[in-house]
Motif scaffolding. Structure first.
Motif, PDB file in Angstrom:
ATOM      1  N   GLY A   1      -9.301  -7.963   6.024  1.00 49.99           N
ATOM      2  CA  GLY A   1      -9.930  -7.529   4.294  1.00 49.99           C
ATOM      3  C   GLY A   1     -11.582  -6.673   5.198  1.00 49.99           C
TER       4      GLY A   1
ATOM      5  N   THR B   1     -13.658  -4.849   5.475  1.00 48.69           N
ATOM      6  CA  THR B   1     -14.548  -3.640   4.921  1.00 48.69           C
ATOM      7  C   THR B   1     -14.590  -3.642   3.672  1.00 48.69           C
ATOM      8  OG1 THR B   1     -12.322  -2.063   5.837  1.00 48.69           O
ATOM      9  CG2 THR B   1     -14.233  -1.914   7.805  1.00 48.69           C
ATOM     10  N   GLY B   2     -13.283  -4.121   3.304  1.00 50.49           N
ATOM     11  CA  GLY B   2     -13.321  -4.688   1.926  1.00 50.49           C
ATOM     12  C   GLY B   2     -14.227  -5.364   1.082  1.00 50.49           C
ATOM     13  N   THR B   3     -13.892  -5.286   0.138  1.00 53.22           N
ATOM     14  CA  THR B   3     -15.692  -5.587  -1.393  1.00 53.22           C
ATOM     15  C   THR B   3     -15.477  -6.522  -1.111  1.00 53.22           C
ATOM     16  OG1 THR B   3     -14.663  -3.875  -2.817  1.00 53.22           O
ATOM     17  CG2 THR B   3     -15.981  -5.278  -3.605  1.00 53.22           C
ATOM     18  N   VAL B   4     -14.654  -7.874  -1.001  1.00 53.59           N
ATOM     19  CA  VAL B   4     -15.056  -9.506  -0.662  1.00 53.59           C
ATOM     20  C   VAL B   4     -14.848  -9.979   0.769  1.00 53.59           C
ATOM     21  CG1 VAL B   4     -13.738 -12.020  -1.782  1.00 53.59           C
ATOM     22  CG2 VAL B   4     -13.679 -10.279  -2.954  1.00 53.59           C
TER      23      VAL B   4
ATOM     24  N   THR C   1     -10.706  -4.828  11.857  1.00 46.75           N
ATOM     25  CA  THR C   1     -10.256  -3.281  10.805  1.00 46.75           C
ATOM     26  C   THR C   1      -8.941  -3.073  11.840  1.00 46.75           C
ATOM     27  OG1 THR C   1     -11.443  -1.143  10.577  1.00 46.75           O
ATOM     28  CG2 THR C   1     -12.357  -3.003  12.333  1.00 46.75           C
ATOM     29  N   ARG C   2      -8.194  -1.389  10.576  1.00 47.22           N
ATOM     30  CA  ARG C   2      -7.619  -0.940  11.875  1.00 47.22           C
ATOM     31  C   ARG C   2      -8.556   0.802  12.024  1.00 47.22           C
ATOM     32  NH1 ARG C   2      -4.657   0.714   6.286  1.00 47.22           N
ATOM     33  NH2 ARG C   2      -6.842   0.478   5.850  1.00 47.22           N
TER      34      ARG C   2
ATOM     35  N   ASP D   1      -3.259  -4.350  13.025  1.00 50.90           N
ATOM     36  CA  ASP D   1      -3.699  -3.784  12.152  1.00 50.90           C
ATOM     37  C   ASP D   1      -1.845  -5.079  11.352  1.00 50.90           C
ATOM     38  OD1 ASP D   1      -1.676  -2.911   9.893  1.00 50.90           O
ATOM     39  OD2 ASP D   1      -1.774  -0.503  10.622  1.00 50.90           O
ATOM     40  N   LEU D   2      -1.883  -5.320  10.195  1.00 55.98           N
ATOM     41  CA  LEU D   2      -1.421  -7.036   8.979  1.00 55.98           C
ATOM     42  C   LEU D   2      -0.364  -6.555   9.310  1.00 55.98           C
ATOM     43  CD1 LEU D   2      -4.247  -7.603   7.081  1.00 55.98           C
ATOM     44  CD2 LEU D   2      -3.336  -9.141   8.830  1.00 55.98           C
TER      45      LEU D   2
ATOM     46  N   THR E   1      -5.950  -9.522   1.692  1.00 53.22           N
ATOM     47  CA  THR E   1      -4.408  -7.725   2.083  1.00 53.22           C
ATOM     48  C   THR E   1      -4.386  -7.270   0.799  1.00 53.22           C
ATOM     49  OG1 THR E   1      -3.072  -9.539   1.076  1.00 53.22           O
ATOM     50  CG2 THR E   1      -3.443  -9.117   3.617  1.00 53.22           C
TER      51      THR E   1
ATOM     52  N   HIS F   1       1.304 -11.060  -4.225  1.00 49.91           N
ATOM     53  CA  HIS F   1      -0.028 -12.815  -4.281  1.00 49.91           C
ATOM     54  C   HIS F   1       1.125 -13.326  -4.280  1.00 49.91           C
ATOM     55  CE1 HIS F   1      -3.953 -10.581  -3.198  1.00 49.91           C
ATOM     56  NE2 HIS F   1      -3.778  -9.884  -4.340  1.00 49.91           N
TER      57      HIS F   1
ATOM     58  N   PRO G   1      -9.310 -15.359  -7.813  1.00 52.18           N
ATOM     59  CA  PRO G   1     -10.402 -14.763  -8.912  1.00 52.18           C
ATOM     60  C   PRO G   1      -9.856 -13.604  -9.796  1.00 52.18           C
ATOM     61  CG  PRO G   1     -10.321 -13.036  -6.430  1.00 52.18           C
ATOM     62  CD  PRO G   1      -9.266 -14.302  -6.792  1.00 52.18           C
TER      63      PRO G   1
ATOM     64  N   PHE H   1     -12.962  -8.147 -10.670  1.00 51.49           N
ATOM     65  CA  PHE H   1     -14.073  -7.722 -10.210  1.00 51.49           C
ATOM     66  C   PHE H   1     -14.983  -7.212 -10.767  1.00 51.49           C
ATOM     67  CE2 PHE H   1     -11.701  -7.197  -5.707  1.00 51.49           C
ATOM     68  CZ  PHE H   1     -10.944  -8.686  -5.227  1.00 51.49           C
TER      69      PHE H   1
ATOM     70  N   ASN I   1     -15.083  -3.026 -10.215  1.00 48.92           N
ATOM     71  CA  ASN I   1     -13.933  -2.328 -11.166  1.00 48.92           C
ATOM     72  C   ASN I   1     -15.398  -1.114 -11.158  1.00 48.92           C
ATOM     73  OD1 ASN I   1     -12.627  -3.515  -9.148  1.00 48.92           O
ATOM     74  ND2 ASN I   1     -11.717  -4.584 -10.366  1.00 48.92           N
TER      75      ASN I   1
HETATM   76  N1  LIG Z   1     -10.260  -5.547  -8.133  1.00 46.48           N
HETATM   77  C1  LIG Z   1     -10.099  -6.768  -8.972  1.00 46.48           C
HETATM   78  O1  LIG Z   1     -10.190  -6.754 -10.030  1.00 46.48           O
HETATM   79  C2  LIG Z   1      -9.146  -8.327  -7.815  1.00 46.48           C
HETATM   80  C3  LIG Z   1      -8.892  -9.059  -8.586  1.00 46.48           C
HETATM   81  C4  LIG Z   1      -8.168 -10.250  -8.664  1.00 46.48           C
HETATM   82  C5  LIG Z   1      -8.197  -9.937  -7.016  1.00 46.48           C
HETATM   83  N2  LIG Z   1      -7.612  -8.313  -6.495  1.00 46.48           N
HETATM   84  C6  LIG Z   1      -6.738  -8.807  -5.192  1.00 46.48           C
HETATM   85  O2  LIG Z   1      -8.293  -8.611  -4.174  1.00 46.48           O
HETATM   86  C7  LIG Z   1      -7.274  -7.957  -2.357  1.00 46.48           C
HETATM   87  C8  LIG Z   1      -8.784  -6.595  -2.488  1.00 46.48           C
HETATM   88  O3  LIG Z   1      -9.912  -7.197  -2.390  1.00 46.48           O
HETATM   89  P1  LIG Z   1     -10.744  -6.312  -2.199  1.00 46.48           P
HETATM   90  O4  LIG Z   1     -10.676  -5.316  -3.372  1.00 46.48           O
HETATM   91  O5  LIG Z   1     -12.234  -6.395  -1.460  1.00 46.48           O
HETATM   92  O6  LIG Z   1     -10.207  -5.094  -0.940  1.00 46.48           O
HETATM   93  P2  LIG Z   1     -10.049  -3.794  -0.624  1.00 46.48           P
HETATM   94  O7  LIG Z   1     -11.331  -3.579  -0.994  1.00 46.48           O
HETATM   95  O8  LIG Z   1      -9.392  -3.555  -1.357  1.00 46.48           O
HETATM   96  O9  LIG Z   1      -9.898  -3.122   0.865  1.00 46.48           O
HETATM   97  C9  LIG Z   1      -8.844  -3.402   1.394  1.00 46.48           C
HETATM   98  C10 LIG Z   1      -8.927  -4.025   3.136  1.00 46.48           C
HETATM   99  O10 LIG Z   1      -7.727  -4.051   3.186  1.00 46.48           O
HETATM  100  C11 LIG Z   1      -8.220  -3.718   4.627  1.00 46.48           C
HETATM  101  N3  LIG Z   1      -6.781  -3.167   5.174  1.00 46.48           N
HETATM  102  C12 LIG Z   1      -5.506  -2.751   4.314  1.00 46.48           C
HETATM  103  N4  LIG Z   1      -4.653  -2.534   4.672  1.00 46.48           N
HETATM  104  C13 LIG Z   1      -4.205  -3.109   6.135  1.00 46.48           C
HETATM  105  C14 LIG Z   1      -3.786  -3.055   7.529  1.00 46.48           C
HETATM  106  N5  LIG Z   1      -2.462  -3.333   7.803  1.00 46.48           N
HETATM  107  N6  LIG Z   1      -4.069  -4.177   8.012  1.00 46.48           N
HETATM  108  C15 LIG Z   1      -6.090  -4.385   8.614  1.00 46.48           C
HETATM  109  N7  LIG Z   1      -6.521  -4.154   7.411  1.00 46.48           N
HETATM  110  C16 LIG Z   1      -5.737  -3.781   6.017  1.00 46.48           C
HETATM  111  C17 LIG Z   1      -8.903  -2.756   4.932  1.00 46.48           C
HETATM  112  O11 LIG Z   1      -9.062  -2.807   6.154  1.00 46.48           O
HETATM  113  P3  LIG Z   1      -9.318  -1.008   7.139  1.00 46.48           P
HETATM  114  O12 LIG Z   1      -9.319  -0.050   6.529  1.00 46.48           O
HETATM  115  O13 LIG Z   1     -10.911  -1.687   7.656  1.00 46.48           O
HETATM  116  O14 LIG Z   1      -8.383  -1.256   8.176  1.00 46.48           O
HETATM  117  C18 LIG Z   1      -9.833  -3.367   3.896  1.00 46.48           C
HETATM  118  O15 LIG Z   1     -10.711  -3.722   4.168  1.00 46.48           O
HETATM  119  C19 LIG Z   1      -6.620  -7.490  -3.478  1.00 46.48           C
HETATM  120  O16 LIG Z   1      -5.279  -8.972  -2.736  1.00 46.48           O
HETATM  121  C20 LIG Z   1      -6.319  -7.328  -5.009  1.00 46.48           C
HETATM  122  O17 LIG Z   1      -5.139  -7.811  -5.399  1.00 46.48           O
HETATM  123  C21 LIG Z   1      -8.631  -7.563  -6.832  1.00 46.48           C
END
Ligand SMILES: NC(=O)c1ccc[n+]([C@@H]2O[C@H](COP(=O)([O-])OP(=O)(O)OC[C@H]3O[C@@H](n4cnc5c(N)ncnc54)[C@H](OP(=O)(O)O)[C@@H]3O)[C@@H](O)[C@H]2O)c1
Length: 285
Positions: free
Chosen positions: A6, A8-11, A30-31, A48-49, A69, A114, A133, A136, A139
């Motif tokens: 993850g 490239t994602g937020t956390v 990353t993909r 790719d996960l 994830t 989860h 958490p 966020f 959001n």
């Molecule tokens: N937003 C909230 O308020 C909140 C609160 C509590 C918990 N959460 C949890 O936090 C998590 C989301 O975190 P985030 O917002 O930091 O992430 P995000 O910004 O949604 O980013 C998603 C990440 O997942 C990677 N990804 C997706 N499919 C993939 C695959 N098949 N193989 C490899 N990598 C893959 C993407 O990488 P690439 O595209 O580079 O491959 C990207 O880095 C979720 O589990 C969510 O339930 C969120």
């Protein structure tokens, strides 16, 4: 070597910044490496996960994993990574979970995904820490367009309060669990310092931006359609709306002392977050 999923994602991205600041070696998967835009010090690996065969090479030489994830595949992606990590002899997995995985009354999809992912990590036999958490602070970046265009925030469940947390504080907790002893087997519920409703977050943003903002409560149906327009898949959009509805319950408004207890630093307030990110709400990005 620390492997960040993850990335490239937020956390995940914030975890990378913390690890690099400590001078630690980081590999990211990353993909799409070509689009990842990660710091030059990071070793970027395509994996790719959902493709278990891509994981052993990504894990070679790694000792600790930050596992992030997202979406309906959370459980299967966690299971793929955890199984590969066990085979690779990984020393520690820190999983980004959800605060509501700990809510015994939660029967909506995201906490269920989860919980299943956590179970796969526990079953792998690799030492683990769960970081759960609440919502966020970031959001509210979904509101940038309507704030810039019309000074309006549109959100459902306007009175529901969530103890929102800065993603960098989530990352700080995760990095402590990755780098320090004493966190194995711990489940950390991570929140910010106060619970805020969407209307209260709007008021904070108005103060920081120095302009009046209007809060308009919209129906859950409309909010779901907006998410889909934003590119969120229908199954995930429905799950997010089910989760947002729980802001009306008291569970999400409880403030936990985890950030200070684990990192030794008070969690950032929403005012601090909004001040640092204020340019996102004023300039076209
Ligand atoms: N937003 C909230 O308020 C909140 C609160 C509590 C918990 N959460 C949890 O936090 C998590 C989301 O975190 P985030 O917002 O930091 O992430 P995000 O910004 O949604 O980013 C998603 C990440 O997942 C990677 N990804 C997706 N499919 C993939 C695959 N098949 N193989 C490899 N990598 C893959 C993407 O990488 P690439 O595209 O580079 O491959 C990207 O880095 C979720 O589990 C969510 O339930 C969120």
């Amino acid at each position: 070597m620390f492997l960040v999923t993850g990335a490239t994602g937020t956390v995940g991205r914030a975890v990378i910044d913390h690890l690099l600041a400590e001078g630690l070696p980081v590999r990211a998967i990353t993909r799409r490496p070509e689009a990842a835009r990660l710091p030059a010090e990071v070793e970027v690996v395509r994996a790719d996960l959902s493709d278990a065969a891509s994981l052993p090479a990504a894990l070679a030489g790694v000792d600790r994993v930050f596992l992030s994830t997202a979406g309906p595949e959370i459980a299967s992606h966690d299971a793929n990574l955890a199984a590969a990590a066990a085979v690779a002899g990984i020393g520690r997995i820190v999983k980004l979970s959800s605060g509501r995985a700990g809510d015994v009354a939660a029967a909506d999809p995201i906490p269920a995904w989860h919980r299943a992912g956590e179970e796969a990590v526990r079953a792998s036999g690799v030492a683990w820490t769960m970081v759960r958490p609440m919502g966020f602070m970031s959001n509210v970046l979904h509101w940038t367009g309507s704030i810039r265009e019309s000074g309006t925030v549109r959100a459902p469940f306007g009175q529901g309060r969530i103890a929102v947390v800065d993603p960098r504080d989530i990352a700080a907790v995760a990095v402590a669990a990755l780098t320090e002893p004493g966190h194995a087997g711990q489940v950390y519920t991570v929140t910010g310092p106060e619970a805020l409703s969407a209307a209260e977050q709007t008021a904070v943003l108005a103060e920081i931006l120095g302009r009046p903002l209007r809060f308009e409560e919209i129906t859950p149906e409309r909010a779901r359609a907006d998410l889909e327009r934003f590119g969120v898949e229908p199954e995930l959009a429905a799950a997010i709306m089910a989760l947002r509805a729980t802001a009306l319950e008291s569970f999400t408004s409880v403030v936990h002392p985890t950030v200070a207890a684990v990192t030794g630093r008070a969690p950032r307030s929403f005012q601090e977050w909004a001040f640092e990110y204020r340019a996102k709400f004023t300039a076209a990005q």
